[in-house]
Design a protein around this motif. Structure first.
Motif, short mmCIF file in Angstrom:
data_model
loop_
_atom_site.label_atom_id
_atom_site.label_comp_id
_atom_site.label_asym_id
_atom_site.label_seq_id
_atom_site.Cartn_x
_atom_site.Cartn_y
_atom_site.Cartn_z
N ASP A 1 0.83 -1.21 0.00
CA ASP A 1 0.00 0.00 0.00
C ASP A 1 0.86 1.26 0.00
N LYS A 2 1.92 1.27 0.80
CA LYS A 2 2.78 2.45 0.88
C LYS A 2 3.51 2.69 -0.44
N GLU A 3 3.96 1.62 -1.04
CA GLU A 3 4.64 1.78 -2.34
C GLU A 3 3.66 2.30 -3.39
N ARG A 4 2.43 1.80 -3.37
CA ARG A 4 1.44 2.27 -4.34
C ARG A 4 1.07 3.73 -4.09
N GLU A 5 0.96 4.12 -2.81
CA GLU A 5 0.66 5.52 -2.51
C GLU A 5 1.72 6.45 -3.09
N ALA A 6 2.98 6.07 -2.94
CA ALA A 6 4.05 6.90 -3.50
C ALA A 6 3.97 6.94 -5.01
N ALA A 7 3.69 5.78 -5.63
CA ALA A 7 3.59 5.73 -7.09
C ALA A 7 2.39 6.51 -7.60
N ASP A 8 1.30 6.52 -6.84
CA ASP A 8 0.11 7.28 -7.26
C ASP A 8 0.36 8.77 -7.23
N GLY A 9 1.26 9.24 -6.36
CA GLY A 9 1.55 10.67 -6.29
C GLY A 9 1.39 11.30 -4.93
N PHE A 10 1.11 10.50 -3.91
CA PHE A 10 1.03 11.06 -2.57
C PHE A 10 2.38 11.66 -2.16
N MET B 1 9.13 4.41 5.17
CA MET B 1 10.08 5.35 4.57
C MET B 1 10.79 4.70 3.38
N ALA B 2 11.16 3.43 3.52
CA ALA B 2 11.86 2.73 2.44
C ALA B 2 10.98 2.62 1.20
N GLN B 3 9.69 2.37 1.39
CA GLN B 3 8.79 2.25 0.24
C GLN B 3 8.66 3.59 -0.49
N PHE B 4 8.59 4.69 0.26
CA PHE B 4 8.51 6.00 -0.39
C PHE B 4 9.84 6.38 -1.03
N ASN B 5 10.94 6.03 -0.40
CA ASN B 5 12.25 6.37 -0.97
C ASN B 5 12.47 5.69 -2.32
N LYS B 6 11.90 4.52 -2.50
CA LYS B 6 12.08 3.80 -3.76
C LYS B 6 11.42 4.54 -4.92
N VAL B 7 10.34 5.25 -4.63
CA VAL B 7 9.52 5.84 -5.69
C VAL B 7 9.65 7.36 -5.75
N MET B 8 9.84 8.00 -4.59
CA MET B 8 9.79 9.47 -4.51
C MET B 8 11.17 10.02 -4.16
N PRO B 9 11.99 10.39 -5.15
CA PRO B 9 13.35 10.87 -4.84
C PRO B 9 13.38 12.28 -4.28
N LEU B 10 12.36 13.09 -4.59
CA LEU B 10 12.34 14.48 -4.13
C LEU B 10 11.58 14.59 -2.82
N ALA B 11 11.55 15.79 -2.27
CA ALA B 11 10.91 16.00 -0.97
C ALA B 11 9.40 15.84 -1.05
N HIS B 12 8.81 16.05 -2.22
CA HIS B 12 7.37 15.95 -2.39
C HIS B 12 7.08 15.73 -3.87
N GLN B 13 5.81 15.61 -4.21
CA GLN B 13 5.41 15.39 -5.61
C GLN B 13 4.35 16.41 -6.03
N LEU B 14 4.48 17.65 -5.53
CA LEU B 14 3.49 18.67 -5.83
C LEU B 14 3.42 18.99 -7.32
N ALA B 15 4.51 18.77 -8.03
CA ALA B 15 4.52 19.08 -9.46
C ALA B 15 3.80 18.03 -10.29
N TYR B 16 3.52 16.87 -9.69
CA TYR B 16 2.87 15.79 -10.43
C TYR B 16 1.37 16.03 -10.47
N GLN B 17 0.83 16.19 -11.67
CA GLN B 17 -0.59 16.47 -11.85
C GLN B 17 -1.30 15.25 -12.42
N ARG B 18 -2.23 14.70 -11.66
CA ARG B 18 -3.02 13.57 -12.15
C ARG B 18 -4.15 14.08 -13.03
#
Length: 842
Positions: A671-680, A695-712
Motif C-alpha cells: 500500500d505504501k509503495e502504491r501511494e508513493a507511485a500514485d503521487g502522494f 520510509m523505504a517504500q517511499f524512498n524507492k519511488v519518490m526521490p524528491l521532498a514531495h510530488q506537488l509538481a505531479y498532476q493527475r
C-alpha cells in the motif's frame, strides 16, 4: 478569469517601456509651437489617465510581487507619475490599516470625495515618511540616512522634473506635473470607492479584526475589470495581497458596488447622489456582518449583541452564550487544581472567551446543516455543490506550503502521553501527530494532562521513566516536527463551563494551543501545524479558518503561521475537497485520508433494511473501489491547488519475528509503495517500528521532498466515491468486530485511548467502524454469514458479546469485569438501536 500564466506577467513587464515611451512622446509633443489649448488639455488629460492606469495601477500589481526586480519595475512606473511613495505606504501601511481610522485611504461614511481624496493625498505621503523612518530605526540606522527609500524616491522624482524642465522648458515641466496630478487624483478616486464607509470592528482587547472580504467593495463589471486588470475584485486582493491580479476571485459575499469602477467613480463626483445609492447598501451590510461597522466620524455604529450571521447559514441562530468563563476551580469538574492553575490561566480564558464570543453562534448554526446535507446524499443526490462550481472550475492555489513543512514522507500518529510523545519525536519520522481525539481519551483529566505534556513537548523539554531503560528524554536535536490534532467541532468539553454550558472542545484546544504552543513551535519549526478531523464541508472549513485567524491575531503573528491538514473522513468532505482548501487558503497544508472514518460515514449515509452491506472489515483494503477513487481524487485536487496529499494511516503492527512477515504486513508495504507511485507526498503510520519500512517504500519511488509538481488527470466522478466494496461476511470477522468494540470501550474507560486486537492497533475510528458494521449487519436483510446463511440478529450479537467478554477479561480484576459488563450492555444498546451508532466521547 485568466489562469496564472506567464503571458499576463509578460504584458505587465512590456507596459513599463511602453509607459516610458508614451511619456517621452507626450513631453516632445505637448510643448509644440502653435498647439491649441484644447489640444494641449487633451494630451495632458490622456497622459494623466495613463499615469493613473499604467503608472500607478500596474505598479500596484508589480509592487506586491516577491522578487526585487519586479518591485523595481513598479518603482520605474511610479516615477512616471511622481508617486513613488505609494509602494511604501500602500504595502506596509494601507494593507495593514485598511478599513480603520488610521488608514488615510479608507473613506469615512458620509465623507465627500474632495475631502477624502485630499486627506489621502496628504496623509499617505506623511505616512510613508513615518513608515520608512521607523524601518530605518529598527535597522539601527539614522532615520533620514541615504538608505531611506523616501529620500531616494524624492531624489529620483526631483531629478526627473529638473531634467524635463532644463531640456524642454518650464511649460512642458508644468504639463507633466499636471498629468501626474491627474494620475494621483484618479488613484485617490479609486481609493475612495474601494473602501467607502467600511470599518473593521475591534475585539475584546481593542485590536482590529483581521481583514476579511467584507472590508472592501467588489465589482465584477467587465469594463472596470479590463481597465484596471481585474483589480476591481478588490475584496479578494485585500484578503490575499500576494495573489496576482488575473487570479483574483469575485467574492459574492463581499460588498458589491452598484456598477463598475468607471460608473461608480463618476457617481462619486456627485456626493448627494452617491450617498443616496451607497448608504442603504452600507446600512444593510453593517446589520448583517459581525466584522463590520460604518466608518463614521463618531467612531462607528454601535452593534447589537444579538447580531446575526450572513445569509450563507440558513438556520435559526442559537441563543447567545455567556461572555465570561467561570474562573472558580469548582466549575472545572474532575480536574486537579494544579491543572486548572497551570493550563487555564487568564490568557487562555481571554482567548477562549474571544472565540466563544465571535464564533459559537456560527458553530451551533453549522452543525444542523450536516444532517441536511447527509439527507440529500442518502437520497441519491451524490454530486458536487452547484453553488461552488466557480471554486472548482477556476485556477487558484493555496498559500505556498512553508519550507519547514515541505517534506512529509512519513508521519507517525499517536497519543499525547509523555511516553507516546517522546517515542514519537525520537522515532525518525518527518512529523509526529499528537492526536487529541482519536488517540486520547475524552475525559477531562486525560485531555488536560495531554495539553500540559504538549506544552513541554513544544520545547523538547520532556522525559519519562521507563522501567527497563531508565530516564528517556526527547532528543533535543530531533528534526521531527510536532503536529497536533485538536478535537472536532461537534465535541463539547463538559469540564469547562460557560454559565453552566459546556464549551466547544475545539475552541478550548485552540485557546490552549494558541497560548502555550503557537509561539514556541513557530520559533522551532516555523509554525503550529494541525490535523483537522470531521470537517464536513466548506462552511465548516471557513469557520476553522476564522478560528485560526483569531488565534494568530491574539499572538500577533502573521496570517499563515498556523497550517492545517484536513483528514477527509466523510463523503461530504470528499465532494467539497476543492472548497475546503479554498476556504483554508492561508492556513491549508494539505488533505489526508481516514479510510475507517470514510467507511463508517458511508454506512451512516447509505443504509436500510434492503440495502447491500459491507463485507468483512479485513477485506476492505485501500484497493476497495470507493477508497481507491478517494485517493486519486485527493491527489488530483491537492496538487492542482499546491497542497500536500497525505496517504492513509497504517494500523498494522510490525511482525515480532522479522523472518516471518504476515500477509497483512506485506499488504501494508505494498500500500505504501502504491501511494508513493500514485503521487502522494507522504503517508501515516501508527507504530514507531513501521516508520523505517514505510520510509523505504517511499524512498524507492519518490526521490524528491514531495510530488506537488505531479498532476493527475484521472477523472473521478462523484459516483466513484460511493462505489460499495464487495466480499463475504465471515464468523471470524463478526467476532473480530465484537472484540474490537469491547476492548476499545473497556480500555478507554480505563484511560487508554487505543488497543491492540489481532495484528492491528485500534483507535476511536476503529471503534466507530466496528459498531456501525455490527449495527448494519444486524439491521439489514442482507446481514447474513456468507458461507452458512446464518442471519445476524440481536440474539446472536448478544450471545457473542457475552461469550467474547468472558474470554477477553477472564483474568481481569473486579473493576475490569464490571467495566466489561457495562461495555457489553452499551454495545448491545448501540447495535440494536434504531439510530446509527456514535461511539462514546470518553
Amino acid at each position: 478569469m485568466a489562469k496564472d500564466d506567464p503571458l499576463f506577467d509578460l504584458l505587465l513587464y512590456v507596459l513599463v517601456p511602453v509607459q516610458w515611451g508614451v511619456l517621452v512622446l507626450f513631453l516632445l509633443q505637448v510643448g509644440e509651437p502653435g498647439l491649441a489649448w484644447w489640444e494641449a488639455t487633451g494630451r495632458i488629460a490622456s497622459m494623466g489617465i495613463l499615469c493613473g492606469i499604467y503608472g500607478i495601477n500596474v505598479a500596484h500589481e508589480l509592487g506586491h510581487r516577491p522578487t526585487r526586480w519586479e518591485r523595481d519595475l513598479a518603482r520605474a512606473l511610479l516615477l512616471t507619475s511622481l508617486y513613488m511613495h505609494f509602494i511604501i505606504e500602500h504595502n506596509r501601511g494601507h494593507h495593514k490599516r485598511v478599513a480603520t481610522p488610521d488608514d488615510p485611504a479608507s473613506a469615512r461614511y458620509g465623507e465627500w470625495l474632495m475631502a477624502g481624496g485630499l486627506r489621502s493625498l496628504v496623509f499617505s505621503f506623511v505616512s510613508a515618511w513615518r513608515i520608512e523612518a521607523e524601518r530605518m530605526r529598527k535597522e539601527g540606522r539614522a532615520p533620514y540616512g541615504w538608505r531611506n527609500e523616501m529620500l531616494q524616491a524624492l531624489g529620483w522624482q526631483f531629478a526627473l522634473v529638473a531634467v524635463i524642465g532644463a531640456a524642454l522648458g518650464l511649460q512642458v515641466m508644468a504639463a507633466f506635473l499636471v498629468a501626474a496630478l491627474i494620475g494621483a487624483l484618479l488613484l485617490e478616486t479609486v481609493n475612495y470607492i474601494e473602501h467607502y464607509g467600511l470599518r473593521r470592528t475591534r475585539d475584546a482587547h481593542g485590536r482590529y479584526r483581521r481583514v476579511e472580504h467584507v472590508h472592501s467593495w467588489n465589482s465584477d463589471h467587465l469594463l472596470g475589470r479590463l481597465t484596471l486588470f481585474e483589480l476591481t475584485r478588490h475584496s479578494d486582493h485585500h484578503w490575499k495581497a500576494s495573489k496576482k491580479y488575473q487570479t483574483l476571485h469575485s467574492i459574492g459575499a463581499a460588498p458589491q458596488l452598484p456598477t463598475g469602477y468607471p460608473g461608480t467613480m463618476m457617481l462619486s463626483l456627485l456626493p448627494p447622489l452617491f450617498f443616496a445609492v451607497m448608504h442603504p447598501r452600507l446600512r444593510a451590510l453593517a446589520e448583517k456582518e459581525r466584522d463590520l461597522e460604518l466608518a463614521g466620524w463618531g467612531g462607528g455604529k454601535q452593534r447589537s449583541s444579538e447580531q446575526g450571521w450572513p445569509d450563507d447559514l440558513p438556520c435559526r441562530p442559537a441563543q447567545p452564550i455567556v461572555r465570561r468563563l467561570r474562573r472558580s476551580p469548582r466549575s472545572l469538574k474532575h480536574m486537579e487544581a494544579a491543572t486548572v492553575d497551570r493550563a487555564l490561566g487568564p490568557r487562555v480564558q481571554e482567548l477562549l472567551e474571544s472565540l466563544l464570543d465571535r464564533f459559537e453562534l456560527r458553530r451551533t448554526a453549522l452543525l444542523p446543516l450536516r444532517e441536511k446535507r447527509r439527507a440529500a446524499l442518502s437520497s441519491g443526490d451524490v454530486a458536487h455543490l452547484p453553488d461552488t462550481a466557480h471554486v472548482r472550475n477556476t485556477e487558484w492555489r493555496i498559500d505556498p506550503v512553508p519550507e519547514q513543512l515541505l517534506e512529509r514522507r512519513v508521519e507517525l500518529i499517536g497519543g499525547c502521553t509523555r511516553s507516546e510523545l517522546i517515542n514519537g519525536l525520537n522515532a525518525g519520522a518527518k512529523s509526529y501527530v499528537a492526536d487529541l481525539w482519536n488517540f486520547t481519551c475524552g475525559d477531562a483529566w486525560s485531555v488536560m494532562r495531554a495539553h500540559r505534556v504538549l506544552e513541554r513537548a513544544t520545547r523538547l523539554d520532556i522525559a519519562y521513566l521507563d522501567p527497563y531503560e531508565g530516564r528517556v528524554r526527547a532528543n533535543p536535536r530531533s528534526t521531527t516536527r510536532l503536529l497536533i490534532g485538536p478535537r472536532p467541532l461537534h465535541v463539547l468539553e463538559p469540564s469547562v463551563l460557560v454559565r453552566g454550558e459546556p464549551s466547544p472542545a475545539a475552541f478550548l484546544d485552540l485557546a490552549l494551543l494558541g497560548t502555550h504552543a503557537l509561539q514556541p513551535l513557530t520559533e522551532r519549526q516555523g509554525g503550529l501545524y494541525l490535523l483537522l478531523r470531521d470537517v464536513q464541508g466548506h462552511m465548516e472549513a471557513r469557520l476553522w479558518a476564522q478560528l485560526l485567524d483569531e488565534v494568530e491575531q491574539s499572538a500577533d503573528l502573521p496570517r499563515g503561521s498556523i497550517r492545517a491538514t484536513v483528514m477527509i473522513d466523510s463523503l461530504a468532505g470528499a465532494l467539497e475537497a476543492d472548497e475546503i482548501l479554498f476556504e483554508l487558503m492561508h492556513h491549508a497544508a494539505g488533505l489526508s485520508i481516514d479510510p475507517q472514518g470514510y467507511a463508517a460515514d458511508h454506512i451512516a449515509i447509505f443504509h436500510g433494511p434492503d440495502s447491500p452491506v459491507f463485507p468483512d472489515r479485513e477485506s476492505v483494503g485501500l484497493n476497495a473501489p470507493f477508497l481507491r477513487a478517494l485517493a486519486l481524487h485527493l491527489i488530483a485536487v491537492c496538487h492542482r491547488r499546491g497542497a500536500h496529499a497525505i496517504g492513509a494511516p497504517s494500523f498494522v503492527l510490525p511482525p515480532l519475528d522479522p523472518a516471518r512477515v504476515k500477509a497483512d504486513y506485506q499488504e501494508m508495504l505494498n500500500d505504501k509503495e502504491r501511494e508513493a507511485a500514485d503521487g502522494f507526498d507522504g503517508t501515516m503510520v501508527v507504530h514507531a517500528d513501521t516508520v523505517n519500512a514505510a520510509m523505504a517504500q517511499f524512498n524507492k519511488v519518490m526521490p524528491l521532498a514531495h510530488q506537488l509538481a505531479y498532476q493527475r488527470d484521472t477523472a473521478i466522478a462523484p459516483a466513484d466515491l460511493v462505489r460499495r466494496p464487495e466480499g463475504n461476511i465471515t464468523v471470524d470477522s463478526l467476532v473480530a468486530a465484537i472484540r474490537t468494540a469491547l476492548r476499545c470501550l473497556v480500555f478507554r474507560w480505563q484511560g487508554k485511548a487505543w488497543v491492540v486486537q489481532g495484528s492491528r492497533l485500534h483507535d476511536r475510528s476503529s471503534l466507530r467502524l466496528a459498531l456501525r458494521l455490527l449495527w448494519h449487519w444486524c439491521h439489514s436483510r442482507n446481514g447474513v454469514v456468507t458461507a452458512t446463511g446464518l442471519e445476524i440478529h440481536g440474539e446472536l450479537i448478544g450471545y457473542l458479546l457475552r461469550k467474547e467478554s468472558e474470554k477477553l477479561f477472564a483474568e481481569g480484576d473486579d473493576r475490569t469485569k464490571a467495566l466489561a459488563k457495562q461495555a457489553v450492555q452499551l454495545t448491545l444498546d448501540l447495535v440494536l438501536g434504531d439510530a446509527v451508532p456514535l461511539e462514546p466521547q470518553a
